[in-house]
Design a protein around this motif. Structure first.
Motif, PDB file in Angstrom:
ATOM      1  N   LYS A  17       2.670   6.493  -5.779  1.00 58.83           N
ATOM      2  CA  LYS A  17       2.748   5.309  -6.642  1.00 58.83           C
ATOM      3  C   LYS A  17       3.512   5.639  -7.926  1.00 58.83           C
TER       4      LYS A  17
ATOM      5  N   ARG B 294       0.844  -1.199   0.000  1.00 56.41           N
ATOM      6  CA  ARG B 294       0.000   0.000   0.000  1.00 56.41           C
ATOM      7  C   ARG B 294       0.882   1.252   0.000  1.00 56.41           C
TER       8      ARG B 294
ATOM      9  N   ASP C 128      -0.794   7.536  -1.977  1.00 55.13           N
ATOM     10  CA  ASP C 128      -1.694   8.047  -3.012  1.00 55.13           C
ATOM     11  C   ASP C 128      -1.112   7.745  -4.395  1.00 55.13           C
ATOM     12  N   GLN C 129      -1.822   8.186  -5.418  1.00 57.96           N
ATOM     13  CA  GLN C 129      -1.388   7.927  -6.793  1.00 57.96           C
ATOM     14  C   GLN C 129      -0.078   8.630  -7.124  1.00 57.96           C
TER      15      GLN C 129
ATOM     16  N   GLN D  80      -2.347   2.818   6.908  1.00 57.75           N
ATOM     17  CA  GLN D  80      -3.521   2.080   7.353  1.00 57.75           C
ATOM     18  C   GLN D  80      -3.732   2.083   8.860  1.00 57.75           C
TER      19      GLN D  80
ATOM     20  N   HIS E 203      -4.841  -4.664 -12.906  1.00 58.80           N
ATOM     21  CA  HIS E 203      -5.664  -4.945 -11.726  1.00 58.80           C
ATOM     22  C   HIS E 203      -5.515  -3.855 -10.664  1.00 58.80           C
ATOM     23  N   TYR E 204      -4.353  -3.211 -10.604  1.00 55.55           N
ATOM     24  CA  TYR E 204      -4.075  -2.181  -9.598  1.00 55.55           C
ATOM     25  C   TYR E 204      -4.267  -0.749 -10.112  1.00 55.55           C
ATOM     26  N   ASN E 205      -4.774  -0.594 -11.326  1.00 47.41           N
ATOM     27  CA  ASN E 205      -5.027   0.754 -11.858  1.00 47.41           C
ATOM     28  C   ASN E 205      -5.997   1.489 -10.936  1.00 47.41           C
ATOM     29  N   GLY E 206      -5.614   2.693 -10.531  1.00 50.47           N
ATOM     30  CA  GLY E 206      -6.458   3.509  -9.678  1.00 50.47           C
ATOM     31  C   GLY E 206      -6.411   3.145  -8.209  1.00 50.47           C
ATOM     32  N   PHE E 207      -5.663   2.105  -7.852  1.00 49.99           N
ATOM     33  CA  PHE E 207      -5.564   1.682  -6.456  1.00 49.99           C
ATOM     34  C   PHE E 207      -4.192   2.059  -5.920  1.00 49.99           C
ATOM     35  N   PRO E 208      -4.112   2.601  -4.711  1.00 53.79           N
ATOM     36  CA  PRO E 208      -2.822   3.060  -4.177  1.00 53.79           C
ATOM     37  C   PRO E 208      -1.953   1.919  -3.649  1.00 53.79           C
TER      38      PRO E 208
ATOM     39  N   THR F 126       3.509  -2.402 -11.782  1.00 55.11           N
ATOM     40  CA  THR F 126       2.083  -2.525 -11.519  1.00 55.11           C
ATOM     41  C   THR F 126       1.463  -3.345 -12.637  1.00 55.11           C
TER      42      THR F 126
END
Length: 135
Positions: free
Chosen positions: A68, A61, A64-65, A114, A84-89, A81
């Protein structure tokens, strides 16, 4: 060069961390829910078949983008990446390519994303007490 044993040792040294059952994953409780911060990458080996755990790659994790993007641009030998991880931090980390110091830094930063504020502040205070003063 790091491996899953190193990930486990570092992750479990952080306050409030739990290792998942049935899958190589680590989380911390925040507001009554387990929040994942590092887990084994599930690779799509064959189309339309279930994903398979890849022990040499860890999903971690990030804040933010922007973070990343910076990691991905900074060292493509370590970070990558997939759609599947597009848009996910989160970034994917090649464990054989990362140093233990880099791994520790990544896992602590992921945990901080987290963990509840009280744990983060307590960890920072305890860590500051361990550092020798610079005089």
């Amino acid at each position: 060069m790091a491996n899953q044993d190193d990930v486990r040792r570092i992750a479990l040294s952080l306050p409030g961390v739990r290792e998942g059952t049935g899958q190589f994953a680590f989380s911390v409780e925040n507001k009554g829910k387990q929040k994942g911060f590092a887990w084994v990458w599930l690779e799509r080996v064959q189309p339309k078949k279930p994903r398979v755990p890849c022990a040499e790659v860890l999903a971690v994790r990030v804040r933010d983008q922007a973070e990343k993007a910076a990691l991905l641009a900074g060292d493509p030998e370590i970070f990558f990446t997939e759609p599947h991880y597009n848009g996910f931090p989160a970034v994917l980390v090649r464990l054989p390519s990362v140093t233990l110091a880099q791994l520790r830094s990544l896992l602590v930063a992921a945990w901080r994303c987290q963990a509840p504020r009280e744990l983060v502040e307590g960890h920072a205070a305890a860590h500051a007490r361990k550092r020798p003063s610079r005089r």
